[in-house]
Scaffold this motif. Structure first.
Motif, PDB file in Angstrom:
ATOM      1  N   TYR A  73      82.765  36.691  46.022  1.00 57.77           N
ATOM      2  CA  TYR A  73      81.403  36.941  46.512  1.00 57.77           C
ATOM      3  C   TYR A  73      80.428  35.911  45.942  1.00 57.77           C
ATOM      4  CZ  TYR A  73      82.777  41.530  48.378  1.00 57.77           C
ATOM      5  OH  TYR A  73      83.365  42.541  49.102  1.00 57.77           O
ATOM      6  N   ALA A  74      80.581  35.615  44.645  1.00 57.89           N
ATOM      7  CA  ALA A  74      79.694  34.647  43.997  1.00 57.89           C
ATOM      8  C   ALA A  74      79.874  33.256  44.595  1.00 57.89           C
ATOM      9  CB  ALA A  74      79.953  34.615  42.487  1.00 57.89           C
ATOM     10  N   LYS A  75      81.107  32.913  44.943  1.00 58.38           N
ATOM     11  CA  LYS A  75      81.377  31.615  45.563  1.00 58.38           C
ATOM     12  C   LYS A  75      80.669  31.516  46.918  1.00 58.38           C
ATOM     13  CE  LYS A  75      83.361  27.636  46.336  1.00 58.38           C
ATOM     14  NZ  LYS A  75      82.916  26.410  45.614  1.00 58.38           N
ATOM     15  N   ILE A  76      80.771  32.584  47.698  1.00 57.07           N
ATOM     16  CA  ILE A  76      80.096  32.601  49.001  1.00 57.07           C
ATOM     17  C   ILE A  76      78.588  32.529  48.814  1.00 57.07           C
ATOM     18  CG2 ILE A  76      79.667  33.963  51.085  1.00 57.07           C
ATOM     19  CD1 ILE A  76      82.523  35.090  50.766  1.00 57.07           C
ATOM     20  N   GLY A  77      78.092  33.235  47.790  1.00 62.10           N
ATOM     21  CA  GLY A  77      76.661  33.196  47.497  1.00 62.10           C
ATOM     22  C   GLY A  77      76.187  31.798  47.158  1.00 62.10           C
ATOM     23  N   SER A  78      77.022  31.039  46.425  1.00 63.32           N
ATOM     24  CA  SER A  78      76.655  29.665  46.049  1.00 63.32           C
ATOM     25  C   SER A  78      76.637  28.756  47.277  1.00 63.32           C
ATOM     26  CB  SER A  78      77.611  29.114  44.995  1.00 63.32           C
ATOM     27  OG  SER A  78      78.908  28.905  45.531  1.00 63.32           O
ATOM     28  N   GLU A  79      77.538  29.021  48.223  1.00 59.45           N
ATOM     29  CA  GLU A  79      77.578  28.226  49.453  1.00 59.45           C
ATOM     30  C   GLU A  79      76.336  28.463  50.309  1.00 59.45           C
ATOM     31  OE1 GLU A  79      82.486  28.374  49.784  1.00 59.45           O
ATOM     32  OE2 GLU A  79      81.221  29.571  51.143  1.00 59.45           O
ATOM     33  N   LYS A  80      75.765  29.639  50.154  1.00 60.07           N
ATOM     34  CA  LYS A  80      74.543  29.962  50.889  1.00 60.07           C
ATOM     35  C   LYS A  80      73.295  29.551  50.103  1.00 60.07           C
ATOM     36  CE  LYS A  80      76.552  34.041  53.195  1.00 60.07           C
ATOM     37  NZ  LYS A  80      76.283  33.645  54.594  1.00 60.07           N
ATOM     38  N   ASN A  81      73.507  28.896  48.944  1.00 60.02           N
ATOM     39  CA  ASN A  81      72.414  28.497  48.053  1.00 60.02           C
ATOM     40  C   ASN A  81      71.542  29.688  47.650  1.00 60.02           C
ATOM     41  OD1 ASN A  81      73.002  25.662  48.022  1.00 60.02           O
ATOM     42  ND2 ASN A  81      72.167  25.529  50.100  1.00 60.02           N
ATOM     43  N   PHE A  83      72.981  32.443  45.191  1.00 59.28           N
ATOM     44  CA  PHE A  83      73.318  32.774  43.801  1.00 59.28           C
ATOM     45  C   PHE A  83      74.722  32.284  43.512  1.00 59.28           C
ATOM     46  CE2 PHE A  83      74.645  36.346  46.415  1.00 59.28           C
ATOM     47  CZ  PHE A  83      75.944  36.577  45.983  1.00 59.28           C
ATOM     48  N   ASP A  84      75.026  32.122  42.224  1.00 53.53           N
ATOM     49  CA  ASP A  84      76.394  31.797  41.830  1.00 53.53           C
ATOM     50  C   ASP A  84      76.824  32.742  40.717  1.00 53.53           C
ATOM     51  OD1 ASP A  84      75.210  30.874  39.491  1.00 53.53           O
ATOM     52  OD2 ASP A  84      75.451  28.747  39.991  1.00 53.53           O
ATOM     53  N   ILE A  85      78.012  32.522  40.155  1.00 53.36           N
ATOM     54  CA  ILE A  85      78.552  33.448  39.164  1.00 53.36           C
ATOM     55  C   ILE A  85      77.686  33.515  37.911  1.00 53.36           C
ATOM     56  CG2 ILE A  85      80.088  31.801  38.014  1.00 53.36           C
ATOM     57  CD1 ILE A  85      80.906  35.481  38.922  1.00 53.36           C
ATOM     58  N   ALA A  86      77.007  32.402  37.565  1.00 56.24           N
ATOM     59  CA  ALA A  86      76.111  32.419  36.404  1.00 56.24           C
ATOM     60  C   ALA A  86      74.924  33.328  36.663  1.00 56.24           C
ATOM     61  CB  ALA A  86      75.637  30.999  36.089  1.00 56.24           C
ATOM     62  N   ASP A  87      74.394  33.284  37.884  1.00 55.59           N
ATOM     63  CA  ASP A  87      73.281  34.166  38.235  1.00 55.59           C
ATOM     64  C   ASP A  87      73.708  35.631  38.161  1.00 55.59           C
ATOM     65  OD1 ASP A  87      71.463  32.052  38.855  1.00 55.59           O
ATOM     66  OD2 ASP A  87      72.506  31.765  40.757  1.00 55.59           O
ATOM     67  N   VAL A  88      74.928  35.903  38.627  1.00 52.96           N
ATOM     68  CA  VAL A  88      75.444  37.272  38.582  1.00 52.96           C
ATOM     69  C   VAL A  88      75.533  37.752  37.133  1.00 52.96           C
ATOM     70  CG1 VAL A  88      77.462  38.723  39.042  1.00 52.96           C
ATOM     71  CG2 VAL A  88      76.738  37.024  40.742  1.00 52.96           C
ATOM     72  N   ALA A  89      76.113  36.921  36.272  1.00 57.90           N
ATOM     73  CA  ALA A  89      76.281  37.297  34.868  1.00 57.90           C
ATOM     74  C   ALA A  89      74.935  37.436  34.159  1.00 57.90           C
ATOM     75  CB  ALA A  89      77.149  36.273  34.150  1.00 57.90           C
ATOM     76  N   ASN A  90      74.016  36.502  34.431  1.00 53.51           N
ATOM     77  CA  ASN A  90      72.705  36.560  33.786  1.00 53.51           C
ATOM     78  C   ASN A  90      71.881  37.750  34.260  1.00 53.51           C
ATOM     79  OD1 ASN A  90      72.869  34.316  32.060  1.00 53.51           O
ATOM     80  ND2 ASN A  90      72.398  32.910  33.740  1.00 53.51           N
ATOM     81  N   THR A  91      72.027  38.102  35.536  1.00 51.64           N
ATOM     82  CA  THR A  91      71.286  39.249  36.067  1.00 51.64           C
ATOM     83  C   THR A  91      71.706  40.539  35.386  1.00 51.64           C
ATOM     84  OG1 THR A  91      70.968  38.202  38.232  1.00 51.64           O
ATOM     85  CG2 THR A  91      70.774  40.592  38.140  1.00 51.64           C
ATOM     86  N   ILE A  92      73.025  40.749  35.246  1.00 51.06           N
ATOM     87  CA  ILE A  92      73.479  41.975  34.600  1.00 51.06           C
ATOM     88  C   ILE A  92      73.179  41.936  33.105  1.00 51.06           C
ATOM     89  CG2 ILE A  92      75.847  41.126  34.278  1.00 51.06           C
ATOM     90  CD1 ILE A  92      74.665  44.767  34.889  1.00 51.06           C
ATOM     91  N   SER A  93      73.236  40.760  32.488  1.00 49.52           N
ATOM     92  CA  SER A  93      72.906  40.647  31.061  1.00 49.52           C
ATOM     93  C   SER A  93      71.443  40.993  30.812  1.00 49.52           C
ATOM     94  CB  SER A  93      73.202  39.231  30.558  1.00 49.52           C
ATOM     95  OG  SER A  93      74.580  38.951  30.603  1.00 49.52           O
ATOM     96  N   ASP A  94      70.556  40.465  31.669  1.00 54.87           N
ATOM     97  CA  ASP A  94      69.127  40.762  31.531  1.00 54.87           C
ATOM     98  C   ASP A  94      68.868  42.256  31.705  1.00 54.87           C
ATOM     99  OD1 ASP A  94      68.598  38.093  31.134  1.00 54.87           O
ATOM    100  OD2 ASP A  94      67.985  37.704  33.203  1.00 54.87           O
ATOM    101  N   LYS A  95      69.553  42.856  32.690  1.00 56.62           N
ATOM    102  CA  LYS A  95      69.349  44.286  32.930  1.00 56.62           C
ATOM    103  C   LYS A  95      69.825  45.116  31.749  1.00 56.62           C
ATOM    104  CE  LYS A  95      71.743  46.655  36.113  1.00 56.62           C
ATOM    105  NZ  LYS A  95      72.118  47.192  37.456  1.00 56.62           N
ATOM    106  N   LEU A  96      70.972  44.745  31.188  1.00 54.44           N
ATOM    107  CA  LEU A  96      71.505  45.493  30.048  1.00 54.44           C
ATOM    108  C   LEU A  96      70.577  45.403  28.841  1.00 54.44           C
ATOM    109  CD1 LEU A  96      75.291  44.578  30.299  1.00 54.44           C
ATOM    110  CD2 LEU A  96      74.257  46.818  30.711  1.00 54.44           C
TER     111      LEU A  96
END
Length: 259
Positions: A73-81, A83-96
């Motif tokens: 999913y993150a790969k597809i998100g990066s292709e659409k400009n 989000f990428d896997i770093a954005d996914v990880a940072n988003t959940i880290s910020d929320k936690l």
């Protein structure tokens, strides 16, 4: 166990493989967010089955399948400009971090219930208009009922004692019985739903996960019935032509093996 360096290297390897597959594999190139959705649901249920079976090797395998989907999913998100896997990880880290001010801030908590209450209050401050907004509409009914009850309890809308909830179960059973006797089909369905909802609520008070409990019963029934089928076949009998009394003999034997 692997070191943090080895863990990061393994994750980086998976990201590299995902890049290769997306570029070179006809099937992987064709996939979209929507086409992966039903497969992700299937993988999640397979993980849930492995957890109920307490099969650690299978859990490891199924976690890998779920992780692949997250990376996909993150790969597809990066292709659409987008989000990428770093954005996914940072988003959940910020929320936690934001949701755990008792760890990363100066809020004091005494127990797990305090943490749950703070969690729901913080979600409302973040813009949610209802504590029930986070309950997915497509959740299975038993899981959804559990989540609804947990969330409203998090803001204090709850019974005080298990005995009160059990009294509610008894009340709902009586109302169901009245509608069954009256022959009112529509009201019977409603009251049956109320019985299930109150039983699920009671499960929370006696520290039982109703979804897990029901699924374990499902598995037990399947194992016992398949034992019955095999025993009948081994005896040269056709199950559909056997009497209930005959079947019950094998059913009782199955309880020795599947409890």
């Amino acid at each position: 166990m692997n070191s943090r360096k080895e863990q990061l290297a393994a994750f980086n390897r998976l990201l590299d493989i995902m890049d290769d597959l997306r570029e070179k594999c006809p099937w992987d190139k064709k996939q979209t967010l929507e086409s992966l959705r039903h497969l992700t649901i299937e993988e999640t249920y397979e993980l849930a089955d492995a957890i109920l079976d307490n099969d650690l090797q299978e859990i490891k395998k199924e976690l890998g399948d779920v992780l692949l989907h997250i990376v996909f999913y993150a790969k597809i998100g990066s292709e659409k400009n987008s989000f990428d896997i770093a954005d996914v990880a940072n988003t959940i880290s910020d929320k936690l971090i934001n949701r755990h001010p008792h760890i990363y801030g100066d809020v004091k908590v005494d127990n797990e219930e305090d943490v749950k209450r703070n969690w729901e209050k913080l979600k409302l401050k973040e813009g949610n208009t209802s504590v029930l907004e986070g309950v997915p509409k497509s959740l299975p009914a038993v899981v959804k009922a559990s989540r609804i009850q947990e969330k409203v309890a998090g803001v204090g809308f709850d019974w005080e004692q298990p005995e009160q909830v059990w009294e509610k179960v008894q009340e709902e059973l009586e109302e169901l019985n009245e509608e069954i006797k009256a022959g009112n089909k529509e009201n019977t369905e409603k009251e049956f739903g109320d019985v299930l909802f109150s039983m699920i609520n009671y499960a929370r008070f006696i520290d039982v996960n109703p979804e897990n409990a029901l699924e374990k019963t499902n598995k037990k029934f399947i194992n016992r019935f398949q034992f019955l089928e095999k025993a009948a076949k081994d005896a040269g009998k056709d199950l559909s032509e056997m009497s209930l009394t005959e079947m019950d003999i094998y059913w009782e034997k199955s309880k020795t093996y599947f409890k």
